[in-house]
Design an enzyme around this catalytic site. Structure first.
Site, PDB file in Angstrom:
ATOM      1  N   LYS A 197      -3.189  -2.645  16.536  1.00 51.80           N
ATOM      2  CA  LYS A 197      -4.029  -1.716  15.793  1.00 51.80           C
ATOM      3  C   LYS A 197      -5.061  -1.032  16.696  1.00 51.80           C
ATOM      4  O   LYS A 197      -5.397   0.131  16.491  1.00 51.80           O
ATOM      5  CB  LYS A 197      -4.720  -2.447  14.634  1.00 51.80           C
ATOM      6  CG  LYS A 197      -3.751  -2.943  13.559  1.00 51.80           C
ATOM      7  CD  LYS A 197      -2.985  -1.794  12.914  1.00 51.80           C
ATOM      8  CE  LYS A 197      -2.123  -2.271  11.747  1.00 51.80           C
ATOM      9  NZ  LYS A 197      -1.401  -1.173  11.068  1.00 51.80           N
ATOM     10  N   ASN A 224       2.191   4.295   7.411  1.00 53.15           N
ATOM     11  CA  ASN A 224       1.786   3.054   6.756  1.00 53.15           C
ATOM     12  C   ASN A 224       2.626   1.851   7.158  1.00 53.15           C
ATOM     13  O   ASN A 224       2.188   0.710   7.018  1.00 53.15           O
ATOM     14  CB  ASN A 224       1.856   3.238   5.230  1.00 53.15           C
ATOM     15  CG  ASN A 224       1.682   1.943   4.482  1.00 53.15           C
ATOM     16  OD1 ASN A 224       0.583   1.399   4.386  1.00 53.15           O
ATOM     17  ND2 ASN A 224       2.784   1.424   3.935  1.00 53.15           N
ATOM     18  N   TYR A 239      -1.767  -8.733  16.569  1.00 51.70           N
ATOM     19  CA  TYR A 239      -1.923  -7.762  15.488  1.00 51.70           C
ATOM     20  C   TYR A 239      -3.087  -6.830  15.796  1.00 51.70           C
ATOM     21  O   TYR A 239      -2.971  -5.600  15.681  1.00 51.70           O
ATOM     22  CB  TYR A 239      -2.154  -8.495  14.164  1.00 51.70           C
ATOM     23  CG  TYR A 239      -2.274  -7.590  12.959  1.00 51.70           C
ATOM     24  CD1 TYR A 239      -1.193  -6.827  12.521  1.00 51.70           C
ATOM     25  CD2 TYR A 239      -3.470  -7.501  12.248  1.00 51.70           C
ATOM     26  CE1 TYR A 239      -1.289  -6.005  11.410  1.00 51.70           C
ATOM     27  CE2 TYR A 239      -3.580  -6.686  11.135  1.00 51.70           C
ATOM     28  CZ  TYR A 239      -2.497  -5.940  10.717  1.00 51.70           C
ATOM     29  OH  TYR A 239      -2.609  -5.120   9.631  1.00 51.70           O
ATOM     30  N   ASP A 260      14.298   2.816  10.058  1.00 55.42           N
ATOM     31  CA  ASP A 260      13.554   1.790  10.770  1.00 55.42           C
ATOM     32  C   ASP A 260      12.647   2.535  11.743  1.00 55.42           C
ATOM     33  O   ASP A 260      13.123   3.215  12.657  1.00 55.42           O
ATOM     34  CB  ASP A 260      14.526   0.875  11.519  1.00 55.42           C
ATOM     35  CG  ASP A 260      13.833  -0.211  12.333  1.00 55.42           C
ATOM     36  OD1 ASP A 260      12.587  -0.160  12.465  1.00 55.42           O
ATOM     37  OD2 ASP A 260      14.534  -1.103  12.837  1.00 55.42           O
ATOM     38  N   SER A 291      -4.588   1.821   9.705  1.00 62.78           N
ATOM     39  CA  SER A 291      -4.935   0.805  10.680  1.00 62.78           C
ATOM     40  C   SER A 291      -5.266  -0.488   9.935  1.00 62.78           C
ATOM     41  O   SER A 291      -4.568  -0.865   8.996  1.00 62.78           O
ATOM     42  CB  SER A 291      -6.106   1.280  11.547  1.00 62.78           C
ATOM     43  OG  SER A 291      -6.419   0.328  12.530  1.00 62.78           O
ATOM     44  N   THR A 295      -1.061  -7.344  -1.466  1.00 60.57           N
ATOM     45  CA  THR A 295       0.271  -6.875  -1.108  1.00 60.57           C
ATOM     46  C   THR A 295       1.034  -8.072  -0.550  1.00 60.57           C
ATOM     47  O   THR A 295       0.536  -9.192  -0.548  1.00 60.57           O
ATOM     48  CB  THR A 295       0.196  -5.770  -0.036  1.00 60.57           C
ATOM     49  OG1 THR A 295      -0.268  -6.344   1.195  1.00 60.57           O
ATOM     50  CG2 THR A 295      -0.772  -4.665  -0.464  1.00 60.57           C
ATOM     51  N   LEU A 341       0.824  -1.207   0.000  1.00 64.17           N
ATOM     52  CA  LEU A 341       0.000   0.000   0.000  1.00 64.17           C
ATOM     53  C   LEU A 341       0.858   1.257   0.000  1.00 64.17           C
ATOM     54  O   LEU A 341       0.516   2.246  -0.650  1.00 64.17           O
ATOM     55  CB  LEU A 341      -0.929  -0.001   1.217  1.00 64.17           C
ATOM     56  CG  LEU A 341      -2.058  -1.035   1.233  1.00 64.17           C
ATOM     57  CD1 LEU A 341      -2.870  -0.903   2.510  1.00 64.17           C
ATOM     58  CD2 LEU A 341      -2.956  -0.888   0.012  1.00 64.17           C
TER      59      LEU A 341
END
Length: 299
Positions: A159, A90, A155, A63, A141, A190, A21
């Protein structure tokens, strides 16, 4: 009279810009005539963009988990272009595994990139955005922030944390003319899944994993990242961008389903919720009741 590019084009700062993305967002911004500071761990994939758009692309090797490096990269971008108009947080990664399976190192790595990386970039860009009195910070997000799902616990946690941070930041930044939006994408083609990290599986969860694999095969909807980029352009072009933007029909429907379920549950337990609140005077402390100074506790 000629108008300079510096006056007519916007300046973006995009993290995780070398692929997925982030790359689609970068290409969309460049196609629109804007300039972009592109931040990624590895800048080699960005060199071709820099060569194709002389003077409009600034590759930055950084980083996002390194706070000092993030601040230095933002300072370099502001020094190079003179300002920042749009910042897109992102950079991120996906760790899959049942909550019980995560090691401490794996759990911290997930939070370091998805949450702390976003925090460091947000902190680094805010002074410039505040001083100039405008700007738009876009926090990428996930569908995972709508709820916790089996195998995406850490994960989702990263978020959820990102969104709580961003809601507070939006309220703090508004008085300075700075806008904050949270973008919640669904599935896109992706390398998020091919580059994801997996925990060492426990045999006890094998049946659940099989069921999840079946559900994913039957119900996955993945789209071209260019569609997400087109939506992002509409968001940043808006004079009144929303705090949250869902990307994809599947995630749109899921968001409403989850919210309705929560509302139904809250309503069913309303009597318990309301019974747990009844205002009373502030309790007197033990010291106030005794009328003396601090007492040493004896056991």
């Amino acid at each position: 009279m000629l108008v300079s590019e510096e006056t007519t084009s916007r300046v973006w700062f995009i993290t995780g810009a070398s692929r997925g993305l982030g790359r689609a967002f970068t290409e969309a911004a460049l196609t629109g005539g804007d300039r972009v500071a592109v931040a990624a761990r590895t800048t080699a994939p960005l060199e071709e963009l820099a060569a194709a758009h002389p003077g409009r692309v600034l590759p930055l090797g950084v980083d996002v988990t390194d706070r000092d490096a993030v601040f230095a990269a933002v300072a370099e971008a502001v020094g190079h272009f003179g300002r920042l108009d749009i910042v897109v947080n992102n950079a991120g990664m996906l760790s899959m595994g049942m909550v019980e399976e995560f090691t401490e190192a794996e759990a911290r790595a997930q939070m370091d990139i998805n949450f702390f990386g976003t925090l460091w970039v947000s902190q680094a860009v805010m002074p410039a955005l505040r001083e100039q009195g405008f700007g738009h910070l876009v926090q990428v997000s996930s569908i995972a922030a709508l709820g916790g799902f089996p195998s995406t616990g850490l994960y989702s946690a990263s978020k959820f944390a990102l969104e709580g941070l961003s809601e507070a930041l939006a309220a703090e930044a508004a008085s300075f003319g700075v806008k904050v939006s949270i973008v919640q994408p669904g599935g896109y083609w992706t390398d998020l899944y091919t580059a994801m990290r997996n925990t060492s599986p426990l045999e006890a969860y094998a049946p659940l994993r099989e069921e999840l694999a079946k559900q994913f095969a039957e119900g996955s909807v993945d789209s071209d990242p260019k569609l997400a980029a087109a939506a992002l352009l509409k968001l940043v072009d808006s004079d009144e961008p929303p705090l949250r933007l869902l990307l994809g029909g599947m995630i749109y429907d899921l968001a409403f389903d989850i919210t309705r379920t929560r509302m139904d549950t809250w309503a069913a337990w309303e009597h318990v919720s309301r019974a747990a609140e009844h205002a009373i005077p502030a309790p007197a402390t033990a010291v106030e009741e005794a009328g003396t100074g601090p007492q040493q506790e004896t056991r």
